[in-house]
Enzyme design. Structure first.
Site, PDB file in Angstrom:
ATOM      1  N   GLY A   1       0.770  -1.226   0.170  1.00 47.65           N
ATOM      2  CA  GLY A   1      -0.018   0.048   0.024  1.00 47.65           C
ATOM      3  C   GLY A   1       0.985   1.312   0.102  1.00 47.65           C
TER       4      GLY A   1
ATOM      5  CG  ASP B   1       2.460  -0.514 -11.142  1.00 45.91           C
ATOM      6  OD1 ASP B   1       2.726   0.371 -11.695  1.00 45.91           O
ATOM      7  OD2 ASP B   1       1.530  -0.450 -10.617  1.00 45.91           O
TER       8      ASP B   1
HETATM    9  C1  GLA Z   1      -1.134   2.262 -10.389  1.00 46.83           C
HETATM   10  C2  GLA Z   1      -1.438   1.455 -11.541  1.00 46.83           C
HETATM   11  C3  GLA Z   1      -0.508   1.864 -12.796  1.00 46.83           C
HETATM   12  C4  GLA Z   1      -0.522   3.357 -12.764  1.00 46.83           C
HETATM   13  C5  GLA Z   1      -0.240   4.165 -11.634  1.00 46.83           C
HETATM   14  C6  GLA Z   1      -0.282   5.578 -11.671  1.00 46.83           C
HETATM   15  O1  GLA Z   1       0.100   1.853  -9.793  1.00 46.83           O
HETATM   16  O2  GLA Z   1      -1.314   0.021 -10.983  1.00 46.83           O
HETATM   17  O3  GLA Z   1      -1.118   1.087 -13.752  1.00 46.83           O
HETATM   18  O4  GLA Z   1      -1.784   3.956 -13.673  1.00 46.83           O
HETATM   19  O5  GLA Z   1      -1.136   3.636 -10.691  1.00 46.83           O
HETATM   20  O6  GLA Z   1       0.641   6.250 -12.636  1.00 46.83           O
END
Ligand code: GLA
Length: 389
Positions: A120, A170
């Site tokens: 988180g 990510d």
């Molecule tokens: C989270 C989401 C990503 C991206 C970010 C903001 O980490 O998993 O895909 O959208 O927020 O940039």
């Protein structure tokens, strides 16, 4: 770094033998380009030295026997059964189910997992989990998925089994990261380029507000829907527009009175963030870290004022950073509503900056922010157990 021996020992304790393989996949930082991925834009993430680890072996059944070291809980999940109730188990079940949807037939396995990616904190612990399981299952059952497929499998696990309509940044960073390099990823074509990023005399530091982003999943989906609403209106006049990536600042400006004011603000942040990222990459190529840092502050302002995904605690830390000449750039990182501030700081100013932030933050909010130093590291990998023991 989580102690690998600990994961292996835990596997042996749970399953009574040592015949397993060990895989790790990291969390990520993102220098600039936030909330652009699901709008088809660019991002600039890097994998870090905090990861999720899994010790795993096939068990010849149709059941996943899994022990979570963090939750201290063991479950038996039938591969063809319903989605588990435990949220953490949905990530694993989701990865397997998404693989099956694509025609693969992974069998059951025994596994233990744990990690040191703070949960988180906006450092993508969940993508690290999807990526390590995706990679490990693919390798164990020789399913033939490419890393790009695994990134999509992880992303769709979030959409279909967790309920967050995230982009692909990510998972991509976790699977494609490289020691000492950031990745400039075009989230529409998935074309990417790695750039060395190891600025001499500077440190990258994360300061965790310790605010857990509970609003993140619901508000995240709302932001995504607002972007889609903007695109739908603009696309009526410009059929070539599929995503905010296709909208120029000038084009957007002509919709100021035609879009709901809130939708306009959201879209405006994204359109300018895409431009900021491309200009920022030019700064980095020229070695102009100062110009790049200014853009990080501008990104924070956009995320806070226009995109509405910051919070008081994040804004407070960024304001302290702004007043410190030794901080080149700082901004909230990740989905928002809590989590971390990422800062690039002159090595000589690092100690003073951290002390200032800690003192002021404790005074204002009555809690200690967590300082996380990160090293840009390799993405997912399988470990040679002989080298660990
Ligand atoms: C989270 C989401 C990503 C991206 C970010 C903001 O980490 O998993 O895909 O959208 O927020 O940039």
């Amino acid at each position: 770094m989580l102690n690998h021996k600990l994961v292996l020992r835990c596997f042996e304790k749970q399953f009574g033998h040592k015949k397993c393989s060990l895989y790790t996949s990291p969390g990520r930082i993102n220098l600039i380009g936030e909330h652009t991925d699901y709008n088809g834009g660019f991002v600039l993430p890097a994998a870090i030295d905090k990861c999720m680890s899994v010790a795993i072996c096939k068990n010849g059944t149709d059941t996943i026997n899994v022990y979570s070291m963090d939750f201290k809980q063991r479950l038996a999940i039938p591969i063809d059964g319903p989605k588990p109730e435990e949220q953490w188990a949905c990530y694993i079940f989701g990865v397997v189910s998404e693989m099956k949807k694509r025609g693969a037939q992974p069998g059951g396995f025994d596994c233990v997992f744990g990690g040191d990616v703070p949960l988180g904190a906006g450092m993508s612990s969940s993508a690290a989990l999807e990526s390590v399981f995706g990679y490990a299952i693919n390798d164990q059952f020789k399913l033939g998925f490419k890393r790009e497929d695994l990134a999509k499998i992880g992303q769709m696990t979030e959409h279909n089994y967790v309920g967050v309509r995230c982009g692909i940044m990510d998972q991509f960073a976790s699977l494609f990261g490289k020691d000492g390099h950031v990745i400039r990823l075009d989230c529409r074509s998935l074309k990417y380029k790695r750039f060395p990023f190891n600025p001499r005399g500077y440190k990258v530091v994360l300061i965790d507000t310790m605010v857990k982003h509970t609003l993140a999943s619901s508000e995240y989906n709302v932001r995504r829907a607002q972007c889609e609403e903007g695109v739908a209106t603009i696309a009526k006049d410009h059929p070539g527009v599929e995503l905010l990536r296709d909208v120029t600042p000038k084009m957007l400006e002509s919709y100021r009175d035609k879009l709901d004011p809130m939708v306009f603000k959201r879209c405006s942040y994204v359109v300018y963030e895409d431009k900021r990222l491309l200009d920022g990459c030019r700064d980095l190529n020229k070695g102009d870290l100062k110009a790049f840092g200014k853009k990080m502050f501008a990104t924070h302002d956009g995320l806070s004022k226009d995109y509405g995904v910051s919070c008081e605690e994040l804004d407070f830390i960024v304001d302290i950073a702004r007043k410190n000449e030794g901080v080149i750039g700082a901004r909230m990182m990740g989905g928002g509503f809590g989590g971390c501030v990422i800062s690039i700081v002159k090595t000589g100013a690092y100690k003073g900056y951290i002390e200032d932030v800690k003192k002021a933050y404790i005074k204002k909010f009555g809690k200690d922010p967590r300082v996380i130093n990160v090293v840009i590291s390799d993405g997912v990998k399988k470990w040679n157990l002989r080298k660990i023991k």
